[in-house]
Motif scaffolding. Structure first.
Motif, PDB file in Angstrom:
ATOM      1  N   UNK A  24       0.880  -1.175   0.000  1.00  0.00           N
ATOM      2  CA  UNK A  24       0.000   0.000   0.000  1.00  0.00           C
ATOM      3  C   UNK A  24       0.914   1.220   0.000  1.00  0.00           C
ATOM      4  N   UNK A  25       1.119   1.808  -1.163  1.00  0.00           N
ATOM      5  CA  UNK A  25       2.025   2.949  -1.279  1.00  0.00           C
ATOM      6  C   UNK A  25       1.243   4.244  -1.163  1.00  0.00           C
ATOM      7  N   UNK A  26       1.772   5.208  -0.415  1.00  0.00           N
ATOM      8  CA  UNK A  26       1.075   6.477  -0.157  1.00  0.00           C
ATOM      9  C   UNK A  26      -0.332   6.191   0.384  1.00  0.00           C
ATOM     10  N   UNK A  27      -0.391   5.340   1.419  1.00  0.00           N
ATOM     11  CA  UNK A  27      -1.673   4.863   1.941  1.00  0.00           C
ATOM     12  C   UNK A  27      -2.562   5.999   2.441  1.00  0.00           C
ATOM     13  N   UNK A  28      -1.960   7.008   3.083  1.00  0.00           N
ATOM     14  CA  UNK A  28      -2.769   8.119   3.597  1.00  0.00           C
ATOM     15  C   UNK A  28      -3.472   8.852   2.462  1.00  0.00           C
ATOM     16  N   UNK A  29      -2.770   9.002   1.344  1.00  0.00           N
ATOM     17  CA  UNK A  29      -3.377   9.696   0.218  1.00  0.00           C
ATOM     18  C   UNK A  29      -4.501   8.878  -0.409  1.00  0.00           C
ATOM     19  N   UNK A  73       2.866  -1.455   4.287  1.00  0.00           N
ATOM     20  CA  UNK A  73       2.140  -0.182   4.217  1.00  0.00           C
ATOM     21  C   UNK A  73       3.134   0.969   4.330  1.00  0.00           C
ATOM     22  N   UNK A  74       3.120   1.832   3.332  1.00  0.00           N
ATOM     23  CA  UNK A  74       3.980   3.021   3.313  1.00  0.00           C
ATOM     24  C   UNK A  74       3.100   4.265   3.367  1.00  0.00           C
ATOM     25  N   UNK A  75       3.407   5.171   4.280  1.00  0.00           N
ATOM     26  CA  UNK A  75       2.578   6.361   4.439  1.00  0.00           C
ATOM     27  C   UNK A  75       3.406   7.477   5.051  1.00  0.00           C
ATOM     28  N   UNK A  76       3.224   8.690   4.551  1.00  0.00           N
ATOM     29  CA  UNK A  76       3.946   9.829   5.119  1.00  0.00           C
ATOM     30  C   UNK A  76       3.382  10.197   6.480  1.00  0.00           C
ATOM     31  N   UNK A  77       2.070   9.991   6.650  1.00  0.00           N
ATOM     32  CA  UNK A  77       1.400  10.292   7.914  1.00  0.00           C
ATOM     33  C   UNK A  77       0.535   9.101   8.309  1.00  0.00           C
ATOM     34  N   UNK A  78       0.189   9.016   9.586  1.00  0.00           N
ATOM     35  CA  UNK A  78      -0.637   7.914  10.086  1.00  0.00           C
ATOM     36  C   UNK A  78      -1.893   8.485  10.744  1.00  0.00           C
ATOM     37  N   UNK A 137      -7.790   7.072   9.867  1.00  0.00           N
ATOM     38  CA  UNK A 137      -8.210   6.074   8.883  1.00  0.00           C
ATOM     39  C   UNK A 137      -7.129   5.028   8.643  1.00  0.00           C
ATOM     40  N   UNK A 138      -5.869   5.465   8.643  1.00  0.00           N
ATOM     41  CA  UNK A 138      -4.764   4.524   8.446  1.00  0.00           C
ATOM     42  C   UNK A 138      -4.649   3.598   9.658  1.00  0.00           C
ATOM     43  N   UNK A 139      -4.820   4.149  10.851  1.00  0.00           N
ATOM     44  CA  UNK A 139      -4.771   3.327  12.069  1.00  0.00           C
ATOM     45  C   UNK A 139      -5.848   2.246  12.023  1.00  0.00           C
ATOM     46  N   UNK A 149      -7.121   0.834   9.232  1.00  0.00           N
ATOM     47  CA  UNK A 149      -6.669  -0.180   8.259  1.00  0.00           C
ATOM     48  C   UNK A 149      -5.623  -1.086   8.900  1.00  0.00           C
ATOM     49  N   UNK A 150      -4.679  -0.478   9.625  1.00  0.00           N
ATOM     50  CA  UNK A 150      -3.626  -1.250  10.284  1.00  0.00           C
ATOM     51  C   UNK A 150      -4.233  -2.237  11.284  1.00  0.00           C
ATOM     52  N   UNK A 151      -5.180  -1.760  12.090  1.00  0.00           N
ATOM     53  CA  UNK A 151      -5.801  -2.618  13.111  1.00  0.00           C
ATOM     54  C   UNK A 151      -6.609  -3.748  12.489  1.00  0.00           C
ATOM     55  N   UNK A 152      -7.304  -3.442  11.383  1.00  0.00           N
ATOM     56  CA  UNK A 152      -8.193  -4.432  10.766  1.00  0.00           C
ATOM     57  C   UNK A 152      -7.447  -5.465   9.935  1.00  0.00           C
ATOM     58  N   UNK A 153      -6.385  -5.054   9.257  1.00  0.00           N
ATOM     59  CA  UNK A 153      -5.815  -5.925   8.228  1.00  0.00           C
ATOM     60  C   UNK A 153      -4.360  -6.321   8.441  1.00  0.00           C
ATOM     61  N   UNK A 154      -3.624  -5.639   9.300  1.00  0.00           N
ATOM     62  CA  UNK A 154      -2.215  -5.979   9.500  1.00  0.00           C
ATOM     63  C   UNK A 154      -2.015  -6.744  10.801  1.00  0.00           C
ATOM     64  N   UNK A 155      -0.962  -7.503  10.839  1.00  0.00           N
ATOM     65  CA  UNK A 155      -0.601  -8.262  12.030  1.00  0.00           C
ATOM     66  C   UNK A 155      -0.303  -7.294  13.182  1.00  0.00           C
ATOM     67  N   UNK A 156      -0.822  -7.600  14.384  1.00  0.00           N
ATOM     68  CA  UNK A 156      -0.527  -6.723  15.533  1.00  0.00           C
ATOM     69  C   UNK A 156       0.970  -6.584  15.800  1.00  0.00           C
ATOM     70  N   UNK A 157       1.741  -7.573  15.359  1.00  0.00           N
ATOM     71  CA  UNK A 157       3.193  -7.543  15.563  1.00  0.00           C
ATOM     72  C   UNK A 157       3.946  -7.022  14.336  1.00  0.00           C
ATOM     73  N   UNK A 158       3.245  -6.311  13.458  1.00  0.00           N
ATOM     74  CA  UNK A 158       3.891  -5.780  12.248  1.00  0.00           C
ATOM     75  C   UNK A 158       5.081  -4.911  12.624  1.00  0.00           C
ATOM     76  N   UNK A 159       6.167  -5.059  11.866  1.00  0.00           N
ATOM     77  CA  UNK A 159       7.360  -4.240  12.089  1.00  0.00           C
ATOM     78  C   UNK A 159       7.048  -2.790  11.749  1.00  0.00           C
ATOM     79  N   UNK A 160       7.437  -1.864  12.632  1.00  0.00           N
ATOM     80  CA  UNK A 160       7.205  -0.444  12.376  1.00  0.00           C
ATOM     81  C   UNK A 160       8.540   0.283  12.225  1.00  0.00           C
ATOM     82  N   UNK A 161       8.701   0.927  11.085  1.00  0.00           N
ATOM     83  CA  UNK A 161       9.868   1.772  10.830  1.00  0.00           C
ATOM     84  C   UNK A 161       9.344   3.198  10.729  1.00  0.00           C
ATOM     85  N   UNK A 162       9.441   3.911  11.810  1.00  0.00           N
ATOM     86  CA  UNK A 162       8.766   5.209  11.903  1.00  0.00           C
ATOM     87  C   UNK A 162       9.760   6.358  11.987  1.00  0.00           C
TER      88      UNK A 162
END
Length: 371
Positions: free
Chosen positions: A151-156, A181-186, A189-191, A193-206
């Motif tokens: 998901x590139x530019x997910x916020x947009x 998931x790549x996003x300039x901002x979180x 709405x992005x939170x 998507x993350x909660x619904x579809x991504x693993x709770x243990x997803x690696x975060x590079x912030x």
């Protein structure tokens, strides 16, 4: 670290070298370093213009089985322009490696032609959410075998109204897969998507603070009255001489009005706004990229997907209502290691937004006097 040290194969490195991409950017080092060693979901906050396509594109290419002609990876992008750029870059990366077949689908072009193209072997599918959802409903594409979704530019994507399409696509891909998931901002709405579809243990590079904005951008603002803005802009453009840039407006009416004023001064100016037909938008963008135009007036519909080399500046003729739009607009300049100016023209009422931008992004905007 070098691309070799990150684990990228020599054939891909040869393609990168020919593109004069020799040293990984910060986000490339972080993302590639992780993805070459680990599977699973990823959330990466990264500003535009820092080489995100290579950050996710190279690890994808390392995972593709060229003997399997099914779609193995899906890359979603908010705009037609960005989707086309992603496909073009992936094609260039693979010049010296095994043939990887990539297709791109987006709105604004005849769907029948795209359906026909998808009958060819396809390893990577790059798409805008609306068009891909349409193709899935028509049973014209099968993405159920894909092991990877970007998901590139997910916020947009969400700010442009693609939430339902995005959820439909993700629900279609309920099988085991990695989501990057790549996003300039979180934003909220992005939170979700993350909660619904991504693993709770997803690696975060912030990235934090001013890392969200390219450090090579010089941020400036000019306090002025509304009826002074055109004079300020005119003066600024004269100081830039033959340099090229983009001027952003909040509405298509403002963009049209400014375009007509600048055009009447015999400037080489074009316009991109939401009511234009796609073929007209493509024509303007081609003229700008080929340097037939020096200036481009744009609404935020064009804040993404424009990757034009050596733009010296962006001007916020009107201050954007949303913080992420400031990030995306500013990211059009200072690309590929260059420096650039992000100039905001603000009224007294807009000074609150200027202060908020500085606080939230951890940047210092230099006040430039007028008159």
């Amino acid at each position: 670290m070098t691309f070799k040290e990150l684990g990228i194969s020599k054939d891909l490195i040869k393609g990168l070298t020919e593109l004069n991409i020799n040293q990984p950017t910060k986000i490339q080092e972080l993302v590639i370093g992780h993805l070459m060693q680990n599977s699973g979901d990823l959330i990466a906050q990264a500003q535009t213009g820092t080489g995100k396509t290579a950050a996710f594109g190279l690890p994808i290419l390392e995972r593709i089985n060229t003997k399997d002609n099914k779609i193995q990876a899906v890359i979603l992008s908010p705009t037609r322009e960005l989707a086309q750029q992603i496909k073009q870059q992936i094609f260039k990366f693979t010049k010296y490696s095994e043939k990887v077949f990539t297709e791109v689908v987006f709105g604004g072009e005849k769907i029948e032609k795209q359906i026909q193209n998808l009958r060819r072997p396809t390893h990577i599918l790059v798409a805008t959410p609306g068009r891909l959802a349409d193709l899935i409903r028509r049973k014209a594409v099968d993405i159920r075998q894909a092991k990877l979704m970007v998901l590139d530019e997910a916020d947009e994507m969400l700010s442009m109204g693609f939430k339902k399409d995005l959820e439909f696509i993700l629900n279609t891909m309920k099988h085991q897969k990695d989501i990057w998931l790549f996003s300039a901002t979180i934003p909220t709405d992005i939170k979700y998507i993350i909660k619904q579809y991504l693993d709770p243990n997803a690696k975060q590079l912030k990235a934090s603070g001013n890392e969200l904005v390219n450090e090579k951008i010089l941020h400036q603002y000019v306090p002025c009255d509304t009826d002074e803005k055109f004079m300020v802009l005119d003066y600024f453009l004269k100081t830039q001489k033959k340099e090229r840039g983009i001027i952003f407006c909040n509405t298509k009416n403002s963009a049209r009005s400014l375009f007509e004023k600048l055009k009447s001064r015999k400037l080489a100016v074009g316009i991109l706004e939401g009511d234009m037909h796609q073929k007209d938008r493509d024509k303007e963008l081609r003229s700008f990229k080929s340097k037939k135009l020096d200036l481009l007036i744009a609404t935020d519909v064009a804040a993404r997907g424009i990757d034009v080399a050596n733009l010296a500046y962006v001007v916020h003729y009107e201050i954007p209502k949303q913080l992420d739009y400031y990030i995306h607009r500013s990211g059009r300049t200072a690309r590929a290691g260059k420096t650039g100016i992000s100039m905001a023209l603000c009224t007294k009422n807009e000074m609150v937004q200027i202060k908020n931008i500085q606080k939230e992004l951890g940047i210092k905007m230099k006040q430039v006097p007028f008159g």
